[in-house]
Design an enzyme around this catalytic site. Sequence first.
Site, mmCIF file in Angstrom:
data_model
loop_
_atom_site.group_PDB
_atom_site.id
_atom_site.type_symbol
_atom_site.label_atom_id
_atom_site.label_comp_id
_atom_site.label_asym_id
_atom_site.label_seq_id
_atom_site.Cartn_x
_atom_site.Cartn_y
_atom_site.Cartn_z
ATOM 1 N N VAL A 110 0.829 -1.197 0.000
ATOM 2 C CA VAL A 110 0.000 0.000 0.000
ATOM 3 C C VAL A 110 0.870 1.256 0.000
ATOM 4 O O VAL A 110 0.389 2.356 0.236
ATOM 5 C CB VAL A 110 -0.953 0.043 1.216
ATOM 6 C CG1 VAL A 110 -2.001 -1.047 1.114
ATOM 7 C CG2 VAL A 110 -0.176 -0.052 2.529
ATOM 8 N N ARG A 114 4.044 2.556 -2.452
ATOM 9 C CA ARG A 114 4.112 3.102 -3.797
ATOM 10 C C ARG A 114 4.567 2.000 -4.749
ATOM 11 O O ARG A 114 5.420 1.174 -4.414
ATOM 12 C CB ARG A 114 5.081 4.285 -3.869
ATOM 13 C CG ARG A 114 4.472 5.605 -3.375
ATOM 14 C CD ARG A 114 3.368 6.057 -4.316
ATOM 15 N NE ARG A 114 2.803 7.355 -3.993
ATOM 16 C CZ ARG A 114 1.671 7.542 -3.338
ATOM 17 N NH1 ARG A 114 1.004 6.504 -2.861
ATOM 18 N NH2 ARG A 114 1.189 8.753 -3.143
ATOM 19 N N ASP A 117 -2.244 -2.617 -3.925
ATOM 20 C CA ASP A 117 -3.142 -1.499 -4.194
ATOM 21 C C ASP A 117 -2.458 -0.466 -5.080
ATOM 22 O O ASP A 117 -3.118 0.405 -5.629
ATOM 23 C CB ASP A 117 -3.576 -0.850 -2.879
ATOM 24 C CG ASP A 117 -4.603 0.251 -3.079
ATOM 25 O OD1 ASP A 117 -5.640 -0.033 -3.716
ATOM 26 O OD2 ASP A 117 -4.366 1.384 -2.621
ATOM 27 N N GLU A 151 1.318 2.150 -13.382
ATOM 28 C CA GLU A 151 -0.019 2.395 -12.855
ATOM 29 C C GLU A 151 -0.721 3.435 -13.724
ATOM 30 O O GLU A 151 -0.155 4.518 -13.941
ATOM 31 C CB GLU A 151 0.072 2.897 -11.414
ATOM 32 C CG GLU A 151 -1.267 2.995 -10.702
ATOM 33 C CD GLU A 151 -1.125 3.355 -9.226
ATOM 34 O OE1 GLU A 151 -1.739 4.360 -8.825
ATOM 35 O OE2 GLU A 151 -0.409 2.634 -8.496
ATOM 36 N N HIS A 178 -5.581 1.400 -6.482
ATOM 37 C CA HIS A 178 -5.109 2.536 -5.681
ATOM 38 C C HIS A 178 -6.275 3.186 -4.915
ATOM 39 O O HIS A 178 -6.506 4.388 -5.001
ATOM 40 C CB HIS A 178 -4.422 3.575 -6.577
ATOM 41 C CG HIS A 178 -3.404 4.397 -5.846
ATOM 42 N ND1 HIS A 178 -2.259 4.861 -6.428
ATOM 43 C CD2 HIS A 178 -3.361 4.851 -4.557
ATOM 44 C CE1 HIS A 178 -1.560 5.567 -5.560
ATOM 45 N NE2 HIS A 178 -2.200 5.565 -4.411
ATOM 46 N N VAL A 179 -6.966 2.353 -4.152
ATOM 47 C CA VAL A 179 -8.154 2.821 -3.438
ATOM 48 C C VAL A 179 -8.059 2.648 -1.927
ATOM 49 O O VAL A 179 -9.005 2.966 -1.207
ATOM 50 C CB VAL A 179 -9.424 2.093 -3.942
ATOM 51 C CG1 VAL A 179 -9.695 2.410 -5.393
ATOM 52 C CG2 VAL A 179 -9.310 0.580 -3.719
ATOM 53 N N SER A 180 -6.947 2.154 -1.414
ATOM 54 C CA SER A 180 -6.882 1.848 0.020
ATOM 55 C C SER A 180 -7.074 3.079 0.889
ATOM 56 O O SER A 180 -7.549 2.979 2.014
ATOM 57 C CB SER A 180 -5.548 1.180 0.367
ATOM 58 O OG SER A 180 -4.451 2.035 0.093
ATOM 59 N N ALA A 181 -6.714 4.252 0.381
ATOM 60 C CA ALA A 181 -6.886 5.489 1.152
ATOM 61 C C ALA A 181 -8.238 6.133 0.895
ATOM 62 O O ALA A 181 -8.565 7.141 1.522
ATOM 63 C CB ALA A 181 -5.778 6.484 0.823
#
Length: 382
Positions: free
Chosen positions: A292, A294, A318, A323, A342-345
Amino acid sequence: MQNRIEPTGWMQFFLALLSIAGSGAVLAQTPLPSSAETAALVAKLELHEAEQPVRESKGWHKPKLIVVRDPGDAEHRAWLQAAAPDTKLVFVTDNAGALAAADKADAIIGFCTAEILARAQRAYWIGALSAGVERCVTIPAVAERGLLVTNMQRVAGPVMAEYVIAVTFALARDLPAYISSQASGRWEREPRGAIRTVSLEGRTMLIAGLGGIGVEVARRAHALGMRVTAIRASGRDGPEYVSYVGLPDEMPKLLADADVVVNTLPLTEQTRHVFDARSFSAMKPGAFFVNVGRGGTVVTDDLVSALKQNRLGGAAVDVTDPEPLPSDHPLWHLPNVIITPHVSADSSDLDQSRHWEITRENLRRYAAGERMLSVVDVKRGY
């Protein structure tokens, strides 16, 4: 022969499990916090406060106009404006809008490109709405002009930690294989998945990067009965629920001892491609890898090779490099991998509201010339 897990099947389930929602809808349903609640949040997240008021900085001047990424509804625009009543806030939705208004901006919130900074010669403060700022701080103008950059460090920690625990459980219980069976209408008590089901209690989790996110992951893993170790570049200090904090040169030894490796590293010159073939070879056979941090901290081809060779038991990513991950990339088609875009945050209504709450507080502080929160060390990159 192993089942191939189709992303469109279990991915939809997994994203629903994480309760991903659009920021506009979330904000519209979130009560606006009071000043006292914001102060409590700053204390709870242990946000770092600058040593001196921003008014004492050479580049600061009383702001007349600040460009702000549009939060999506009139109520929140008015709420943000109230934090700086003597400053005009210009709300824009994209880089083009920010570029058009940049020439008169004293600060910019939510945008940072070379083109915008070249136009925004009056601007001193860049307020990032994410924790990662590597693309911003590497723009030459940031260092050359001594710009002030703040980010969302620690703000996303709790929800990103929940994501890490969710995917770790999913890998440990081989949920991708069961969800694949469900999508095909097959009742299989022992689906032919690629992951060996394990219990997490008593296992060791290594967290690479014991910052705001890593600390929150460690807190939750410890509560599950896991032994937690960590790597931290800034020193060996850590919370009591982390049994050992090592320095970067100790990573091979700590990798060999871990059942789950969680990468929460920022992308810097020191961390780029730190997870390569040598790192994956050092990991305990069958260990899980969760990223999670980079995408650029991982050599993706080496990760694919480690998974194909069964060096790793499974992975959840993630963030990727490149990307977005191309549709024909082999990582999509491995049965022991969970991929999210890239949605964990962004997976919580709580997280979205906190982003804007801290943004508003820093906006208030900047307009008043007070000490800013979460100032980025531009040289270090975070």
